[in-house]
Design an enzyme around this catalytic site. Structure first.
Site, PDB file in Angstrom:
ATOM      1  N   ASP A  12       0.816  -1.223   0.000  1.00 46.66           N
ATOM      2  CA  ASP A  12       0.000   0.000   0.000  1.00 46.66           C
ATOM      3  C   ASP A  12       0.849   1.273   0.000  1.00 46.66           C
ATOM      4  O   ASP A  12       0.422   2.312   0.504  1.00 46.66           O
ATOM      5  CB  ASP A  12      -0.952   0.052   1.209  1.00 46.66           C
ATOM      6  CG  ASP A  12      -1.750  -1.225   1.373  1.00 46.66           C
ATOM      7  OD1 ASP A  12      -2.313  -1.678   0.360  1.00 46.66           O
ATOM      8  OD2 ASP A  12      -1.804  -1.759   2.491  1.00 46.66           O
ATOM      9  N   LYS A  15       2.262   2.355  -4.929  1.00 46.08           N
ATOM     10  CA  LYS A  15       2.905   1.865  -6.162  1.00 46.08           C
ATOM     11  C   LYS A  15       2.053   2.156  -7.377  1.00 46.08           C
ATOM     12  O   LYS A  15       2.561   2.485  -8.438  1.00 46.08           O
ATOM     13  CB  LYS A  15       3.130   0.345  -6.086  1.00 46.08           C
ATOM     14  CG  LYS A  15       4.075  -0.068  -5.004  1.00 46.08           C
ATOM     15  CD  LYS A  15       4.167  -1.576  -4.914  1.00 46.08           C
ATOM     16  CE  LYS A  15       2.865  -2.222  -4.484  1.00 46.08           C
ATOM     17  NZ  LYS A  15       2.442  -1.898  -3.116  1.00 46.08           N
ATOM     18  N   LYS A  17       0.122   4.611  -8.098  1.00 49.00           N
ATOM     19  CA  LYS A  17       0.314   5.968  -8.604  1.00 49.00           C
ATOM     20  C   LYS A  17       1.673   6.117  -9.292  1.00 49.00           C
ATOM     21  O   LYS A  17       1.771   6.730 -10.360  1.00 49.00           O
ATOM     22  CB  LYS A  17       0.203   6.984  -7.459  1.00 49.00           C
ATOM     23  CG  LYS A  17       0.581   8.357  -7.966  1.00 49.00           C
ATOM     24  CD  LYS A  17       0.590   9.460  -6.981  1.00 49.00           C
ATOM     25  CE  LYS A  17       1.483  10.540  -7.565  1.00 49.00           C
ATOM     26  NZ  LYS A  17       1.330  11.826  -6.936  1.00 49.00           N
ATOM     27  N   GLY A  39      -5.057  -4.270  -5.233  1.00 49.50           N
ATOM     28  CA  GLY A  39      -5.803  -3.055  -4.956  1.00 49.50           C
ATOM     29  C   GLY A  39      -5.051  -1.751  -5.111  1.00 49.50           C
ATOM     30  O   GLY A  39      -4.992  -0.955  -4.188  1.00 49.50           O
ATOM     31  N   HIS A  40      -4.447  -1.533  -6.269  1.00 45.65           N
ATOM     32  CA  HIS A  40      -3.864  -0.217  -6.549  1.00 45.65           C
ATOM     33  C   HIS A  40      -4.975   0.790  -6.795  1.00 45.65           C
ATOM     34  O   HIS A  40      -5.911   0.507  -7.534  1.00 45.65           O
ATOM     35  CB  HIS A  40      -3.036  -0.240  -7.832  1.00 45.65           C
ATOM     36  CG  HIS A  40      -1.795  -1.041  -7.736  1.00 45.65           C
ATOM     37  ND1 HIS A  40      -0.992  -1.061  -6.626  1.00 45.65           N
ATOM     38  CD2 HIS A  40      -1.199  -1.844  -8.619  1.00 45.65           C
ATOM     39  CE1 HIS A  40       0.042  -1.842  -6.846  1.00 45.65           C
ATOM     40  NE2 HIS A  40      -0.068  -2.341  -8.050  1.00 45.65           N
ATOM     41  N   GLN A 219       1.860  -5.836  -3.382  1.00 45.99           N
ATOM     42  CA  GLN A 219       2.194  -5.916  -1.945  1.00 45.99           C
ATOM     43  C   GLN A 219       3.559  -5.257  -1.694  1.00 45.99           C
ATOM     44  O   GLN A 219       3.894  -4.330  -2.409  1.00 45.99           O
ATOM     45  CB  GLN A 219       2.176  -7.374  -1.455  1.00 45.99           C
ATOM     46  CG  GLN A 219       0.780  -7.983  -1.389  1.00 45.99           C
ATOM     47  CD  GLN A 219       0.391  -8.722  -2.643  1.00 45.99           C
ATOM     48  OE1 GLN A 219       1.206  -9.324  -3.293  1.00 45.99           O
ATOM     49  NE2 GLN A 219      -0.865  -8.675  -2.991  1.00 45.99           N
ATOM     50  N   THR A 296     -10.473  -4.211   0.746  1.00 42.42           N
ATOM     51  CA  THR A 296     -11.284  -4.718   1.861  1.00 42.42           C
ATOM     52  C   THR A 296     -11.879  -3.612   2.725  1.00 42.42           C
ATOM     53  O   THR A 296     -12.770  -3.879   3.521  1.00 42.42           O
ATOM     54  CB  THR A 296     -10.403  -5.584   2.780  1.00 42.42           C
ATOM     55  OG1 THR A 296      -9.324  -4.769   3.248  1.00 42.42           O
ATOM     56  CG2 THR A 296      -9.842  -6.781   2.047  1.00 42.42           C
ATOM     57  N   ARG A 298     -10.466  -2.361   5.163  1.00 47.94           N
ATOM     58  CA  ARG A 298      -9.939  -2.508   6.526  1.00 47.94           C
ATOM     59  C   ARG A 298      -9.053  -1.318   6.889  1.00 47.94           C
ATOM     60  O   ARG A 298      -8.230  -0.890   6.078  1.00 47.94           O
ATOM     61  CB  ARG A 298      -9.056  -3.766   6.617  1.00 47.94           C
ATOM     62  CG  ARG A 298      -9.835  -5.057   6.636  1.00 47.94           C
ATOM     63  CD  ARG A 298      -8.923  -6.232   6.941  1.00 47.94           C
ATOM     64  NE  ARG A 298      -8.062  -6.569   5.800  1.00 47.94           N
ATOM     65  CZ  ARG A 298      -7.271  -7.646   5.765  1.00 47.94           C
ATOM     66  NH1 ARG A 298      -7.213  -8.449   6.796  1.00 47.94           N
ATOM     67  NH2 ARG A 298      -6.539  -7.904   4.707  1.00 47.94           N
ATOM     68  N   SER A 408       6.148  12.178  -3.858  1.00 45.45           N
ATOM     69  CA  SER A 408       4.737  12.349  -4.208  1.00 45.45           C
ATOM     70  C   SER A 408       4.063  13.185  -3.129  1.00 45.45           C
ATOM     71  O   SER A 408       4.211  12.924  -1.941  1.00 45.45           O
ATOM     72  CB  SER A 408       4.090  10.976  -4.334  1.00 45.45           C
ATOM     73  OG  SER A 408       2.692  11.121  -4.474  1.00 45.45           O
TER      74      SER A 408
HETATM   75  P1  GDP Z   1      -0.577   0.676  -3.747  1.00 46.23           P
HETATM   76  O1  GDP Z   1      -1.250  -0.641  -3.609  1.00 46.23           O
HETATM   77  O2  GDP Z   1       0.866   0.619  -3.334  1.00 46.23           O
HETATM   78  O3  GDP Z   1      -0.768   1.299  -5.078  1.00 46.23           O
HETATM   79  O4  GDP Z   1      -1.239   1.651  -2.694  1.00 46.23           O
HETATM   80  P2  GDP Z   1      -2.786   1.993  -2.535  1.00 46.23           P
HETATM   81  O5  GDP Z   1      -3.376   2.291  -3.840  1.00 46.23           O
HETATM   82  O6  GDP Z   1      -3.448   0.992  -1.665  1.00 46.23           O
HETATM   83  O7  GDP Z   1      -2.673   3.278  -1.645  1.00 46.23           O
HETATM   84  C1  GDP Z   1      -2.228   4.398  -2.143  1.00 46.23           C
HETATM   85  C2  GDP Z   1      -3.281   5.448  -1.850  1.00 46.23           C
HETATM   86  O8  GDP Z   1      -2.633   6.637  -1.555  1.00 46.23           O
HETATM   87  C3  GDP Z   1      -4.179   5.759  -3.034  1.00 46.23           C
HETATM   88  O9  GDP Z   1      -5.440   6.115  -2.579  1.00 46.23           O
HETATM   89  C4  GDP Z   1      -3.483   6.928  -3.691  1.00 46.23           C
HETATM   90  O10 GDP Z   1      -4.355   7.757  -4.417  1.00 46.23           O
HETATM   91  C5  GDP Z   1      -2.955   7.637  -2.502  1.00 46.23           C
HETATM   92  N1  GDP Z   1      -1.725   8.366  -2.728  1.00 46.23           N
HETATM   93  C6  GDP Z   1      -0.651   7.970  -3.468  1.00 46.23           C
HETATM   94  N2  GDP Z   1       0.325   8.894  -3.372  1.00 46.23           N
HETATM   95  C7  GDP Z   1      -0.153   9.861  -2.558  1.00 46.23           C
HETATM   96  C8  GDP Z   1       0.411  11.073  -2.046  1.00 46.23           C
HETATM   97  O11 GDP Z   1       1.547  11.417  -2.305  1.00 46.23           O
HETATM   98  N3  GDP Z   1      -0.379  11.797  -1.208  1.00 46.23           N
HETATM   99  C9  GDP Z   1      -1.631  11.438  -0.862  1.00 46.23           C
HETATM  100  N4  GDP Z   1      -2.300  12.214  -0.028  1.00 46.23           N
HETATM  101  N5  GDP Z   1      -2.188  10.316  -1.327  1.00 46.23           N
HETATM  102  C10 GDP Z   1      -1.450   9.532  -2.148  1.00 46.23           C
END
Ligand code: GDP
Length: 429
Positions: A12, A15, A17, A39-40, A219, A296, A298, A408
């Protein structure tokens, strides 16, 4: 120029983004492990997309997306994701390539997942119950069913009958009908067939043709089946080794390794988390960072940045650079702490314990840094960051031994800083 983007904490990290941002400069995005529990979350053109199985590169027109043999594929989940994308105006068409060697998640895997988690009781590991673990179990036990098997009806039928029989002997209160499973698979196959290929060969040809490949991890390294905090881990190789085994490429097919980390730490589910903050600061990070699972819902456990853990994941992966996400979530805090060591049995160590029980017993040793008053949210130039934020980033670089190439500052695609003179400049050129 082919690079790996992977999670260097407990998943989470954002990645999705980072991959979305980089993928417009690549021709292929290839996933090497995990299932539809990833779940990205990506915001593109004002629409929120949650991608579970298909690489987030699919949101960039012209980018091909590969699902490698190291991934486990739930055919229904795959087709639902394709349909969802197309409904929102993203054409998948022939941009998807699925390995014939990828193992399938079948309906009985989902049931067995729920059952084994329930049986663990207090010792549950916090799975997402999507059948991913049991599908990998079948793979290792050499009774799995692979995507390519869908083309061989007689063999497939034998395998499904055998596996459904085994399921029916374990779950006795309801019988599953193998014919129903077969019918579903046959229907799915008519749609999936055009995407199926020998991924190793596909990628070798792509490289020979000079196409740029981004290998995308799901992950995070601390959830890796071998190098993570076992047994509180996922069932696949989330660290860099998974690229080679999960796609059929050699290590020389990798030119750079980018580890994605949050400016703090989160973890979902069970297992040790040394820097966990149970009080109001943890609550604040969770609320401001919207730390709730994309799949999920969670709530995620939150804590300060753990430099011991990231120094470890930098070693395991040979990280060349870090992408530091969610710096903006720390905006407005008076003070920020960084974990620089663990106190284990009276002694302080900078080494991440190999043993999970030792990690659970480790007490974090912190150093404190001043926070910043002016917001970083949405800033796009490194020089515009408040001095305290720059100092924080510099300290993370020192402690982890890895340069921060990307920062970011918000969830939008453009809320990103690619640092001048960093490796990432070549990746976005
Ligand atoms: P991933 O599985 O590694 O892609 O992570 P997730 O998608 O579960 O969580 C990333 C969350 O953080 C998403 O809702 C993104 O839109 C958000 N996000 C990513 N980079 C940033 C950031 O720099 N700032 C903020 N506030 N949100 C971010």
């Amino acid at each position: 120029m082919n690079i790996v983007v992977l999670g260097a904490q407990w998943g989470d990290e954002g990645k999705g983004k980072v991959v979305d941002l980089l993928s417009r400069h690549f021709s292929i995005v290839a996933r090497y492990q995990g299932g539809h529990n990833a779940g990205h979350t990506v915001y593109a053109g004002g629409t929120k997309f949650i991608l579970r199985l298909i690489p987030s590169g699919i949101l960039q027109p012209g980018v091909s997306c590969v699902i490698g043999n190291g991934v486990v594929v739930d055919p229904q989940a795959l087709l639902a994701e394709v349909d969802e994308l197309e409904k929102n105006g993203v054409t998948v068409g022939d941009r998807l390539v699925v390995s014939d060697k990828a193992h399938l998640i079948l309906p009985y895997h989902r049931e067995l997942d729920l059952l084994s988690e329930a049986r663990r009781g207090e010792r549950r590991i916090g799975t997402t119950s999507r059948g991913i673990g049991p599908a990998y179990e079948d793979k290792i036990a050499r009774r799995g069913v692979r995507v390519g098997d869908l083309a061989q009806r007689a063999l497939l039928e034998e395998a499904i009958r055998h596996n459904v029989d085994a399921r029916n002997r374990i779950i006795r209160d309801s019988a599953m009908d193998w014919r129903v499973v077969m019918a579903e698979l046959e229907a799915a196959w008519t749609r999936i067939r055009p995407w199926v290929a020998d991924v190793s060969l596909y990628l070798a040809r792509a490289r020979a043709a000079g196409r740029r490949i981004l290998y995308e991890g799901a992950q995070g390294t601390l959830l890796d089946i071998d190098h993570g905090t076992y047994p509180y881990v996922t069932s696949s190789s989330a660290s860099v080794g998974g690229v080679c085994t999960g796609l059929g490429v050699g290590p020389r097919a990798i030119d750079g390794i980018l580890g994605v980390v949050k400016a703090y730490t989160t973890r979902v589910g069970e297992g040790p988390l040394p820097t966990e903050l149970a009080g109001p600061v943890g609550e604040r990070l969770r609320e401001t960072g919207q730390e709730f699972g994309a799949v999920t819902g969670r709530p995620r456990r939150c804590g300060w940045f753990d430099a011991v853990a990231v120094r470890y994941t930098a070693r395991v992966n040979g990280l060349d650079a870090l992408a530091l996400t969610k710096l903006d979530v720390l905006d407005g805090l008076d003070a920020i702490e960084i974990c620089t060591g663990y106190r284990v049995g009276g002694a302080v160590t900078g080494d991440f314990p190999s043993d999970c029980a030792q990690l659970a017993a480790a007490e974090p040793v912190y150093e404190q840094w001043p926070g910043w008053a002016a917001p970083t949210r949405g800033l796009r130039r490194y020089g515009d960051l408040p001095a305290e934020a720059r100092r924080y980033v510099a300290r993370l670089e020192e402690l982890t031994g890895v340069p921060v190439a990307i920062v970011s500052t918000g969830s939008g695609r453009d809320d990103t800083i690619v640092r001048e003179g960093s490796l990432a400049e070549a990746w976005v050129a």
